[in-house]
Motif scaffolding. Structure first.
Motif, short mmCIF file in Angstrom:
data_model
loop_
_atom_site.label_atom_id
_atom_site.label_comp_id
_atom_site.label_asym_id
_atom_site.label_seq_id
_atom_site.Cartn_x
_atom_site.Cartn_y
_atom_site.Cartn_z
N GLY A 171 -6.64 -7.14 9.52
CA GLY A 171 -7.47 -5.95 9.39
C GLY A 171 -8.01 -5.80 7.98
O GLY A 171 -7.81 -6.67 7.12
N LEU A 172 -8.64 -4.69 7.74
CA LEU A 172 -9.21 -4.40 6.44
C LEU A 172 -8.14 -4.15 5.38
O LEU A 172 -8.32 -4.51 4.22
CB LEU A 172 -10.15 -3.20 6.56
CG LEU A 172 -10.70 -2.59 5.27
CD1 LEU A 172 -11.43 -3.63 4.43
CD2 LEU A 172 -11.60 -1.42 5.59
N ALA A 173 -7.04 -3.54 5.76
CA ALA A 173 -6.03 -3.12 4.77
C ALA A 173 -5.59 -4.23 3.82
O ALA A 173 -5.59 -4.02 2.60
CB ALA A 173 -4.82 -2.50 5.47
N PRO A 174 -5.22 -5.42 4.29
CA PRO A 174 -4.80 -6.45 3.34
C PRO A 174 -5.88 -6.81 2.32
O PRO A 174 -5.59 -7.08 1.16
CB PRO A 174 -4.47 -7.66 4.21
CG PRO A 174 -4.22 -7.11 5.57
CD PRO A 174 -5.07 -5.88 5.68
N HIS A 175 -7.13 -6.77 2.74
CA HIS A 175 -8.24 -7.08 1.84
C HIS A 175 -8.44 -5.98 0.80
O HIS A 175 -8.64 -6.27 -0.39
CB HIS A 175 -9.52 -7.30 2.65
CG HIS A 175 -9.45 -8.47 3.58
ND1 HIS A 175 -9.64 -9.77 3.17
CD2 HIS A 175 -9.19 -8.53 4.90
CE1 HIS A 175 -9.51 -10.58 4.19
NE2 HIS A 175 -9.22 -9.85 5.26
N ALA A 176 -8.37 -4.73 1.24
CA ALA A 176 -8.54 -3.61 0.30
C ALA A 176 -7.38 -3.56 -0.69
O ALA A 176 -7.58 -3.33 -1.89
CB ALA A 176 -8.65 -2.30 1.07
N LEU A 177 -6.17 -3.79 -0.20
CA LEU A 177 -5.00 -3.76 -1.09
C LEU A 177 -5.00 -4.94 -2.06
O LEU A 177 -4.61 -4.80 -3.22
CB LEU A 177 -3.72 -3.71 -0.27
CG LEU A 177 -3.54 -2.44 0.56
CD1 LEU A 177 -2.32 -2.53 1.45
CD2 LEU A 177 -3.51 -1.20 -0.32
N ALA A 178 -5.47 -6.10 -1.61
CA ALA A 178 -5.60 -7.25 -2.51
C ALA A 178 -6.64 -6.97 -3.59
O ALA A 178 -6.45 -7.31 -4.76
CB ALA A 178 -5.96 -8.51 -1.72
N ALA A 179 -7.75 -6.34 -3.20
CA ALA A 179 -8.78 -5.99 -4.18
C ALA A 179 -8.24 -4.99 -5.19
O ALA A 179 -8.51 -5.11 -6.40
CB ALA A 179 -10.00 -5.42 -3.47
N LEU A 180 -7.44 -4.03 -4.75
CA LEU A 180 -6.84 -3.06 -5.67
C LEU A 180 -5.89 -3.77 -6.63
O LEU A 180 -5.90 -3.48 -7.84
CB LEU A 180 -6.11 -1.95 -4.91
CG LEU A 180 -5.52 -0.85 -5.77
CD1 LEU A 180 -6.61 -0.11 -6.55
CD2 LEU A 180 -4.72 0.13 -4.91
N ALA A 181 -5.11 -4.70 -6.14
CA ALA A 181 -4.20 -5.46 -7.01
C ALA A 181 -4.99 -6.25 -8.06
O ALA A 181 -4.59 -6.31 -9.23
CB ALA A 181 -3.31 -6.38 -6.18
N GLU A 182 -6.08 -6.88 -7.64
CA GLU A 182 -6.92 -7.63 -8.58
C GLU A 182 -7.50 -6.70 -9.66
O GLU A 182 -7.52 -7.06 -10.85
CB GLU A 182 -8.07 -8.33 -7.85
CG GLU A 182 -7.66 -9.50 -6.99
CD GLU A 182 -8.81 -10.04 -6.17
OE1 GLU A 182 -9.97 -9.57 -6.32
OE2 GLU A 182 -8.55 -10.93 -5.36
N LEU A 183 -7.95 -5.53 -9.25
CA LEU A 183 -8.53 -4.58 -10.20
C LEU A 183 -7.44 -4.05 -11.16
O LEU A 183 -7.70 -3.90 -12.36
CB LEU A 183 -9.19 -3.43 -9.47
CG LEU A 183 -10.45 -3.80 -8.69
CD1 LEU A 183 -10.88 -2.67 -7.78
CD2 LEU A 183 -11.57 -4.20 -9.63
N ARG A 184 -6.28 -3.82 -10.61
CA ARG A 184 -5.16 -3.35 -11.44
C ARG A 184 -4.84 -4.39 -12.51
O ARG A 184 -4.65 -4.06 -13.68
CB ARG A 184 -3.96 -3.08 -10.56
CG ARG A 184 -2.82 -2.46 -11.28
CD ARG A 184 -1.68 -2.17 -10.31
NE ARG A 184 -0.85 -1.14 -10.86
CZ ARG A 184 0.00 -0.45 -10.19
NH1 ARG A 184 0.16 -0.67 -8.90
NH2 ARG A 184 0.74 0.47 -10.76
N ALA A 185 -4.80 -5.66 -12.11
CA ALA A 185 -4.53 -6.72 -13.06
C ALA A 185 -5.66 -6.84 -14.09
O ALA A 185 -5.41 -7.07 -15.27
CB ALA A 185 -4.34 -8.05 -12.32
N ALA A 186 -6.88 -6.64 -13.63
CA ALA A 186 -8.02 -6.74 -14.54
C ALA A 186 -7.99 -5.65 -15.60
O ALA A 186 -8.43 -5.87 -16.73
CB ALA A 186 -9.33 -6.67 -13.75
#
Length: 191
Positions: A171-186
């Motif tokens: 679903g969408l959730a894993p993609h949105a949460l992965a994007a949030l993790a990437e942004l957090r790291a950035a």
């Protein structure tokens, strides 16, 4: 298909996106959208004020789901942890129709200044809902606003990856949460 059959809103959105893709936003009329969706013009106007509003169908629901998820995050959750709960909650409501519309909707928005402006307002609305939910949790306004903006960006990036990616059943959730993790790291590299 009868005008009183359920699903008119979804049919109107799908018809509009198809027509925007085929002939462009400016060349598409409300009458064409209604005809393609199998409803009357008056039914169109019961659902939408104008054709621009098709872009934000479901925005209120999406903003509410994001805010509800943030409100339901565990006590002691950081602002971004609360945003992650909101993203998960909202993403769980996105289905195959949302996924299939993604690339076509993105193309229609990219081709129309009017739709780009409406899309920007949609992002502002999502950010405002998340900011208010975070402030209600006691998060200071600047922090809440920043976390909400990261949430909007994560949702958009996750949605783009999900709607154009491999159809692997996730679903969408894993993609949105992965994007949030990437942004957090950035953000750590910002200094």
């Amino acid at each position: 298909m009868g005008r009183w059959e359920p699903g008119a809103t979804q049919r109107l959105v799908v018809a509009a996106v198809d027509l925007f893709t085929e002939q462009g936003y400016d060349a598409t009329t409300v009458a064409q959208i209604a005809e393609r969706a199998g409803v009357t013009r008056s039914t169109f106007f019961r659902h939408f004020a104008d054709k621009r509003e098709l872009l934000v169908a479901g925005q209120e629901t999406l903003s509410r789901l994001l805010a509800d998820g943030i409100a339901e995050a565990p006590d002691g959750a950081s602002p971004l942890e609360a945003v992650a709960v909101g993203l998960d909650r909202a993403s769980s409501e996105m289905g195959p129709v949302n996924r299939d519309l993604g690339p076509r909707l993105s193309a229609a928005v990219a081709a129309s200044t009017e739709l780009q402006e409406r899309d920007a307002l949609k992002s502002v609305g999502m950010a405002a809902a998340m900011t208010a939910a975070l402030v209600a949790r006691g998060i200071p306004d600047p922090t809440a606003h920043l976390a909400a903006e990261l949430g909007v960006l994560a949702f958009k990036r996750g949605y783009a990856a999900w709607s154009t990616g491999e159809r692997d059943g996730t679903g969408l959730a894993p993609h949105a949460l992965a994007a949030l993790a990437e942004l957090r790291a950035a953000t750590a590299s910002l200094g």
